[in-house]
Design a protein around this motif. Structure first.
Motif, short mmCIF file in Angstrom:
data_model
loop_
_atom_site.label_atom_id
_atom_site.label_comp_id
_atom_site.label_asym_id
_atom_site.label_seq_id
_atom_site.Cartn_x
_atom_site.Cartn_y
_atom_site.Cartn_z
N UNK A 160 44.57 38.24 53.18
CA UNK A 160 43.22 38.25 52.61
C UNK A 160 42.46 36.99 53.02
N UNK A 161 43.13 35.85 53.04
CA UNK A 161 42.48 34.61 53.45
C UNK A 161 42.10 34.65 54.93
N UNK A 162 42.98 35.21 55.77
CA UNK A 162 42.67 35.34 57.20
C UNK A 162 41.45 36.22 57.42
N UNK A 163 41.26 37.19 56.54
CA UNK A 163 40.13 38.11 56.66
C UNK A 163 38.85 37.55 56.04
N UNK A 164 38.92 36.33 55.48
CA UNK A 164 37.72 35.68 54.99
C UNK A 164 37.54 35.64 53.49
N UNK A 165 38.51 36.11 52.71
CA UNK A 165 38.41 36.07 51.25
C UNK A 165 38.90 34.70 50.78
N UNK A 166 38.07 33.99 50.01
CA UNK A 166 38.45 32.68 49.50
C UNK A 166 39.34 32.85 48.28
N UNK A 167 40.50 32.21 48.31
CA UNK A 167 41.46 32.26 47.21
C UNK A 167 41.70 30.82 46.77
N UNK A 168 41.18 30.47 45.58
CA UNK A 168 41.30 29.08 45.11
C UNK A 168 42.68 28.78 44.55
N UNK A 169 43.33 29.77 43.95
CA UNK A 169 44.64 29.57 43.33
C UNK A 169 45.57 30.65 43.87
N UNK A 170 46.33 30.30 44.90
CA UNK A 170 47.17 31.30 45.57
C UNK A 170 48.28 31.84 44.67
N UNK A 171 48.87 30.99 43.82
CA UNK A 171 49.96 31.48 42.97
C UNK A 171 49.43 32.47 41.94
N UNK A 172 48.21 32.24 41.45
CA UNK A 172 47.60 33.18 40.50
C UNK A 172 47.26 34.50 41.20
N UNK A 173 46.75 34.41 42.42
CA UNK A 173 46.44 35.62 43.19
C UNK A 173 47.72 36.41 43.46
N UNK A 174 48.79 35.70 43.80
CA UNK A 174 50.08 36.37 44.03
C UNK A 174 50.54 37.08 42.76
N UNK A 175 50.37 36.44 41.62
CA UNK A 175 50.75 37.04 40.34
C UNK A 175 50.00 38.35 40.11
N UNK A 176 48.68 38.33 40.32
CA UNK A 176 47.88 39.54 40.11
C UNK A 176 48.25 40.64 41.10
N UNK A 177 48.49 40.27 42.34
CA UNK A 177 48.88 41.27 43.34
C UNK A 177 50.23 41.88 43.01
N UNK A 178 51.14 41.08 42.47
CA UNK A 178 52.46 41.60 42.10
C UNK A 178 52.40 42.51 40.88
N UNK A 179 51.56 42.15 39.91
CA UNK A 179 51.55 42.88 38.64
C UNK A 179 50.53 44.00 38.57
N UNK A 180 49.43 43.86 39.26
CA UNK A 180 48.41 44.92 39.27
C UNK A 180 48.61 45.79 40.51
N UNK A 181 48.87 45.15 41.62
CA UNK A 181 49.11 45.87 42.87
C UNK A 181 47.94 45.73 43.84
N UNK A 182 48.30 45.59 45.10
CA UNK A 182 47.28 45.42 46.14
C UNK A 182 46.37 46.64 46.23
N UNK A 183 46.95 47.83 46.23
CA UNK A 183 46.14 49.03 46.43
C UNK A 183 45.21 49.29 45.24
N UNK A 184 45.65 48.95 44.05
CA UNK A 184 44.77 49.08 42.88
C UNK A 184 43.61 48.09 42.97
#
Length: 125
Positions: free
Chosen positions: A22-46
């Motif tokens: 997502x960062x390579x594609x231009x999305x700014x992520x200020x807190x990577x560990x929090x983003x990882x948490x949401x992607x793990x628990x909510x899911x990328x496709x959702x």
């Protein structure tokens, strides 16, 4: 036995790798560990449905608009979640208000259809 399944071309990608993508594609992520948490628990496709409005045109390139952030994605997700909860609560109120049961009782009394013990009008159905 012939299999009618189509092989799925995408494999598993770890949350940390998704954040990097997502960062390579231009999305700014200020807190990577929090983003990882949401992607793990909510899911990328959702979450991808909430990322869609932040994509540049043509959207099939999956590049994000200038200033697009993961926090904006989560704000859209939270707004949608609150809206769904609100709407379902309001629909439940309508369903339990007696509105529908009043209408059914009215129709049964007027037409004697499927009312208890009354079979005079049910032969047509």
């Amino acid at each position: 036995m012939i299999s009618h399944t189509v092989p799925f071309g995408k494999g598993y990608t770890a949350a940390r790798d998704l954040v990097s993508l997502l960062q390579e594609r231009g999305l700014f992520v200020s807190n990577t560990s929090r983003a990882e948490h949401f992607l793990e628990h909510i899911g990328y496709y959702r979450l991808s449905a909430y990322m869609y409005p932040l994509l540049k045109i043509p959207k099939n390139l999956h590049l994000y608009k200038e200033g697009a952030t993961f926090e904006q994605v989560m704000m859209l997700y939270r707004f949608d979640k609150k809206l769904r909860v609100f709407l379902f609560n309001e629909l439940e109120k309508i369903g339990s208000s007696g509105f529908w049961s009043d209408k059914v009782c009215h129709l049964c009394l007027e037409f004697e259809v499927m009312s208890h013990g009354g079979t005079e009008r049910t032969e047509d159905y």
